[in-house]
Each structure stands twice: as C-alpha cells, then as structure tokens.
Design a protein around this motif. Structure first.
Motif, PDB file in Angstrom:
ATOM      1  N   ILE A 111     -58.911  30.096 -85.065  1.00 24.85           N
ATOM      2  CA  ILE A 111     -59.747  30.113 -86.279  1.00 24.85           C
ATOM      3  C   ILE A 111     -60.730  28.955 -86.248  1.00 24.85           C
ATOM      4  O   ILE A 111     -61.934  29.127 -86.499  1.00 24.85           O
ATOM      5  CB  ILE A 111     -58.871  30.044 -87.540  1.00 24.85           C
ATOM      6  N   VAL A 112     -60.220  27.778 -85.932  1.00 24.49           N
ATOM      7  CA  VAL A 112     -61.073  26.581 -85.889  1.00 24.49           C
ATOM      8  C   VAL A 112     -62.161  26.737 -84.834  1.00 24.49           C
ATOM      9  O   VAL A 112     -63.332  26.419 -85.061  1.00 24.49           O
ATOM     10  CB  VAL A 112     -60.218  25.315 -85.613  1.00 24.49           C
ATOM     11  N   GLN A 113     -61.789  27.243 -83.651  1.00 25.15           N
ATOM     12  CA  GLN A 113     -62.748  27.374 -82.555  1.00 25.15           C
ATOM     13  C   GLN A 113     -63.775  28.486 -82.805  1.00 25.15           C
ATOM     14  O   GLN A 113     -64.957  28.325 -82.491  1.00 25.15           O
ATOM     15  CB  GLN A 113     -61.996  27.635 -81.247  1.00 25.15           C
ATOM     16  N   TYR A 149     -51.323  24.284 -95.290  1.00 26.24           N
ATOM     17  CA  TYR A 149     -51.629  22.851 -95.255  1.00 26.24           C
ATOM     18  C   TYR A 149     -52.049  22.429 -93.848  1.00 26.24           C
ATOM     19  O   TYR A 149     -53.005  21.654 -93.680  1.00 26.24           O
ATOM     20  CB  TYR A 149     -50.411  22.020 -95.675  1.00 26.24           C
ATOM     21  N   LYS A 150     -51.339  22.943 -92.843  1.00 24.42           N
ATOM     22  CA  LYS A 150     -51.646  22.577 -91.452  1.00 24.42           C
ATOM     23  C   LYS A 150     -53.060  23.009 -91.079  1.00 24.42           C
ATOM     24  O   LYS A 150     -53.820  22.239 -90.479  1.00 24.42           O
ATOM     25  CB  LYS A 150     -50.640  23.228 -90.497  1.00 24.42           C
ATOM     26  N   LEU A 151     -53.427  24.245 -91.442  1.00 24.92           N
ATOM     27  CA  LEU A 151     -54.764  24.733 -91.106  1.00 24.92           C
ATOM     28  C   LEU A 151     -55.843  23.917 -91.813  1.00 24.92           C
ATOM     29  O   LEU A 151     -56.845  23.528 -91.200  1.00 24.92           O
ATOM     30  CB  LEU A 151     -54.912  26.210 -91.477  1.00 24.92           C
ATOM     31  N   LEU A 152     -55.665  23.643 -93.099  1.00 30.10           N
ATOM     32  CA  LEU A 152     -56.659  22.872 -93.845  1.00 30.10           C
ATOM     33  C   LEU A 152     -56.828  21.481 -93.243  1.00 30.10           C
ATOM     34  O   LEU A 152     -57.946  20.973 -93.118  1.00 30.10           O
ATOM     35  CB  LEU A 152     -56.247  22.759 -95.315  1.00 30.10           C
ATOM     36  N   SER A 153     -55.713  20.863 -92.862  1.00 29.88           N
ATOM     37  CA  SER A 153     -55.774  19.535 -92.259  1.00 29.88           C
ATOM     38  C   SER A 153     -56.501  19.572 -90.920  1.00 29.88           C
ATOM     39  O   SER A 153     -57.315  18.697 -90.603  1.00 29.88           O
ATOM     40  CB  SER A 153     -54.349  18.997 -92.070  1.00 29.88           C
ATOM     41  N   GLU A 157     -59.881  17.787 -89.896  1.00 30.92           N
ATOM     42  CA  GLU A 157     -59.840  16.861 -88.764  1.00 30.92           C
ATOM     43  C   GLU A 157     -60.922  17.175 -87.743  1.00 30.92           C
ATOM     44  O   GLU A 157     -61.591  16.278 -87.212  1.00 30.92           O
ATOM     45  CB  GLU A 157     -58.461  16.937 -88.101  1.00 30.92           C
ATOM     46  N   LYS A 158     -61.105  18.484 -87.464  1.00 31.39           N
ATOM     47  CA  LYS A 158     -62.084  18.898 -86.452  1.00 31.39           C
ATOM     48  C   LYS A 158     -63.501  18.990 -87.022  1.00 31.39           C
ATOM     49  O   LYS A 158     -64.448  19.264 -86.282  1.00 31.39           O
ATOM     50  CB  LYS A 158     -61.682  20.267 -85.882  1.00 31.39           C
ATOM     51  N   LYS A 159     -63.626  18.787 -88.336  1.00 30.89           N
ATOM     52  CA  LYS A 159     -64.931  18.878 -89.015  1.00 30.89           C
ATOM     53  C   LYS A 159     -65.609  20.219 -88.733  1.00 30.89           C
ATOM     54  O   LYS A 159     -66.810  20.306 -88.481  1.00 30.89           O
ATOM     55  CB  LYS A 159     -65.833  17.715 -88.600  1.00 30.89           C
ATOM     56  N   THR A 160     -64.786  21.263 -88.770  1.00 39.35           N
ATOM     57  CA  THR A 160     -65.285  22.614 -88.506  1.00 39.35           C
ATOM     58  C   THR A 160     -66.237  23.054 -89.611  1.00 39.35           C
ATOM     59  O   THR A 160     -65.969  22.854 -90.793  1.00 39.35           O
ATOM     60  CB  THR A 160     -64.101  23.601 -88.432  1.00 39.35           C
ATOM     61  N   LYS A 161     -67.349  23.658 -89.217  1.00 37.89           N
ATOM     62  CA  LYS A 161     -68.333  24.114 -90.201  1.00 37.89           C
ATOM     63  C   LYS A 161     -67.948  25.493 -90.729  1.00 37.89           C
ATOM     64  O   LYS A 161     -68.503  26.514 -90.342  1.00 37.89           O
ATOM     65  CB  LYS A 161     -69.723  24.145 -89.575  1.00 37.89           C
ATOM     66  N   VAL A 162     -66.953  25.500 -91.575  1.00 38.72           N
ATOM     67  CA  VAL A 162     -66.512  26.742 -92.192  1.00 38.72           C
ATOM     68  C   VAL A 162     -66.215  26.452 -93.656  1.00 38.72           C
ATOM     69  O   VAL A 162     -65.657  25.410 -93.993  1.00 38.72           O
ATOM     70  CB  VAL A 162     -65.262  27.322 -91.482  1.00 38.72           C
TER      71      VAL A 162
END
Length: 353
Positions: A111-113, A149-153, A157-162
């Motif tokens: 999701i992050v990537q 919580y893990k996904l939001l963190s 952390e990765k400063k994902t633009k989403v």
C-alpha cells in the motif's frame, strides 16, 4: 474500438467504481455481499487497464477511480498493479479496504509503495461491543485496531503522499436539521442521540493509536467539538485531522442510511447519483448502489463505456431530471436489487403518505 480521453463528467459522473474481483472476507450487516449471487468473478487485467485507458486525466470534474464495489480489493493480487497503472496515467484513484489483511506486513508495504491517491479504511464502527456483530466476524477487536495503527504509523514514517480516511461511526443529526432537510413542518419522529457514545469510542481509539505511536496526539476537547459539529452536516463527511493527510471521518446517518439520501427522495425523487459502477463480470451499472447485474446497462467486455452510455441516453436524461422515479431503470433501482431499494420503500411509506 476503445475510446480514450472519455470525460465521464460530460455524462454527469464524477467517480468510476471498478470491482476487479467480486469476493470479500467479511459479511457486514450493512452490505449486500452475503446475499450477492456472484462472489467468484474476476475481471481480466486487460479489461481493467482498458477501463483506465478510457478515462480522460484532464477531466477536472472527474474525482477518481475507485477499485471496489462490494468486495475487498486487497484479495486481488493485481490490485497494486492497477493502482500503479492509474498513477502512471495521472488518474486519481481510491483504495478502500476493511483492513482485515493489514496484519500482513507485505500488504502494508505494498500500500505504501503503490501510493494510491486516496486510501479509505472502512472501520464503520469503533465500538468494540458492536464491531463483530456489525462486521460478521469474530475478531480480537484491539488486534484489528493495531493493524490499522501499524499502517498509519508506517505511512507517516515513510511520508507517503496518500490521503487517508478512517471512515467510522455514523452519527445522528440534530432533529431540527433533519426536519428542514425533509421539508417537514408537522409531525414528529425520534432521533437517538449517539454523540456521547461515539465521542467515548473515538477518544479510546485515538488513545490506542497514540499509545502505539506518540506522534498521534489525543485532544479530547477537539474531538468533542468535532463530533458536535458533525451533527450539523447532512451531505458531506466531516473530517478530524490526526496528522497531515490522515483523517477520521464521520457520516451523519439515521436508521442506518446517509441523511443526504433523504433529500432526493423528498424533492420529487430527483437522484443525485454521480458514481458509475462496474461489476467484476463487466456489467456497467446505473449507479454504485446496485449489486447484481439485473440492472446492467451493458458490458465493458463487449463495448466501451462511451458506447454503452450513448445507448442509454433516455435513462441519462431521466437520471438528471426532476422526477426520475418514473424512469423504468430507476424504478428497479428504488426497488430491488439495490441497497437503496429497501430504504426508499420504507422512506416513501413514512414521508410521502
């Protein structure tokens, strides 16, 4: 022949929902999935790419492509491929998930990537006592929250633009506002006030998030004020910002239905639907509320979206008219098979006698 650069807004639609796979891993009380006739269809990769190719990225009135209908998108192993493809075409996109698979770190990483434009986590309720009943599950609710919580963190952390929305509890509107929406000057009805319950649930949920990652702060007064203000809205969700681009969103509902759905009912049955849905079997549906292909306008495996909509000009005209309840397709939508049908029949009986 595929039509490219199709402006769906020219037909009155601002969102296209594509169900890439028709199965789900929950059996929510508010969703028709458990009674759907089709829960095994899978849309071919070629067809999904073809649909994305048809959309005009310069259509400023088009909001996004949503990769779901009444399914769980993360069950589709190709879903991140579709998100990346939409991004490459500069098509804004929304990923909705019930978060059940977020215990898998690989899913969270993907999701992050992939970085969808918008991510909506469909919490529906953050009341621990009601959660399993509402979602048709038997989960450890705190463990489920921890996955989120893990996904939001990780996104933070990765400063994902989403842009992330946590769509949760439905709050009851103030009675005087509801009466104004419905155009009622006489009569009375009950509107249960659940503001206190939702306030406590939301504070506890954010406290849990803060305990997991203290970047997320708990401001109880801000939460209380936010929820009181939520009861004044009836069309749009109201957002409480937890971090940049991360929001909790509350919808004003009554008796399980969004308040904005009452308004077209009362105002001469004028539908304000702006979402076009495509089921995994390729059926193009008149709106996102229909879940079986009984109301199909055509099939994208045979024709382009443009061609199907042009064949249904009469319906399109009636859809934007003042009394589309008389349209044959809309009559079926207000009846069955749609989640709107049951609600409309009850509301018509209650408010249009």
């Amino acid at each position: 022949m595929t039509i490219k650069n199709l402006k769906l807004s020219d037909y009155g639609f601002s969102v296209l929902q594509i169900e890439t796979k028709s199965n789900c891993n929950m059996a929510c009380k508010f969703c028709p999935y458990p009674i759907r006739e089709d829960n095994k269809s899978v849309m071919l990769e070629h067809d999904v790419f073809n649909l994305i190719d048809q959309i005009d990225p310069n259509d400023t009135n088009f909001e996004y492509v949503c990769f779901s209908q009444y399914n769980e998108p993360l069950l589709d192993s190709n879903i991140f491929k579709y998100i990346r493809y939409a991004n490459s075409k500069k098509i804004r996109n929304l990923l909705i998930t019930n978060a059940l698979l977020l215990n898998n770190k690989n899913k969270r990483d993907e999701i992050v990537q992939a970085s969808p434009t918008f991510l909506k986590i469909s919490l529906q309720t953050i009341n621990k006592d009601k959660f399993n009943w509402s979602r048709g599950t038997n989960l450890d609710v705190q463990d489920y929250f921890t996955r989120i919580y893990k996904l939001l963190s990780e996104i933070k952390e990765k400063k994902t633009k989403v842009s992330v929305d946590l769509a949760c509890n439905f709050i009851s509107p103030k009675k005087k506002i509801l009466k104004k929406i419905l155009g009622l000057s006489t009569g009375d009805f009950s509107v249960p006030d659940n503001t206190k319950q939702i306030t406590n649930d939301l504070i506890n949920f954010i406290k849990g998030l803060s305990s997991f990652d203290n970047y997320f702060k708990v401001d109880e007064e801000k939460i209380k004020s936010f929820l009181v203000n939520s009861t004044n809205y009836y069309v749009q969700e109201v957002g409480l910002e937890l971090a940049p681009n991360i929001f909790v969103k509350i919808k004003p509902f009554i008796h399980g239905r969004r308040i904005s759905e009452f308004k077209p009912l009362i105002n001469s049955f004028s539908c304000e639907e702006r979402i076009l849905g495509i089921l995994a079997d390729g059926s193009l549906m008149p709106c996102c509320k229909t879940y079986n292909n009984d109301l199909s306008l055509g099939n994208i495996k045979k024709d382009s979206i443009n061609k199907i909509l042009n064949k249904n000009q009469k319906w399109l005209k009636n859809l934007r008219g003042k009394n589309n309840f008389k349209d044959e397709i809309c009559k079926k939508c207000y009846g069955e098979p749609s989640i709107r049908g049951t609600f409309f029949r009850a509301a018509i009986e209650q408010f249009k006698r």
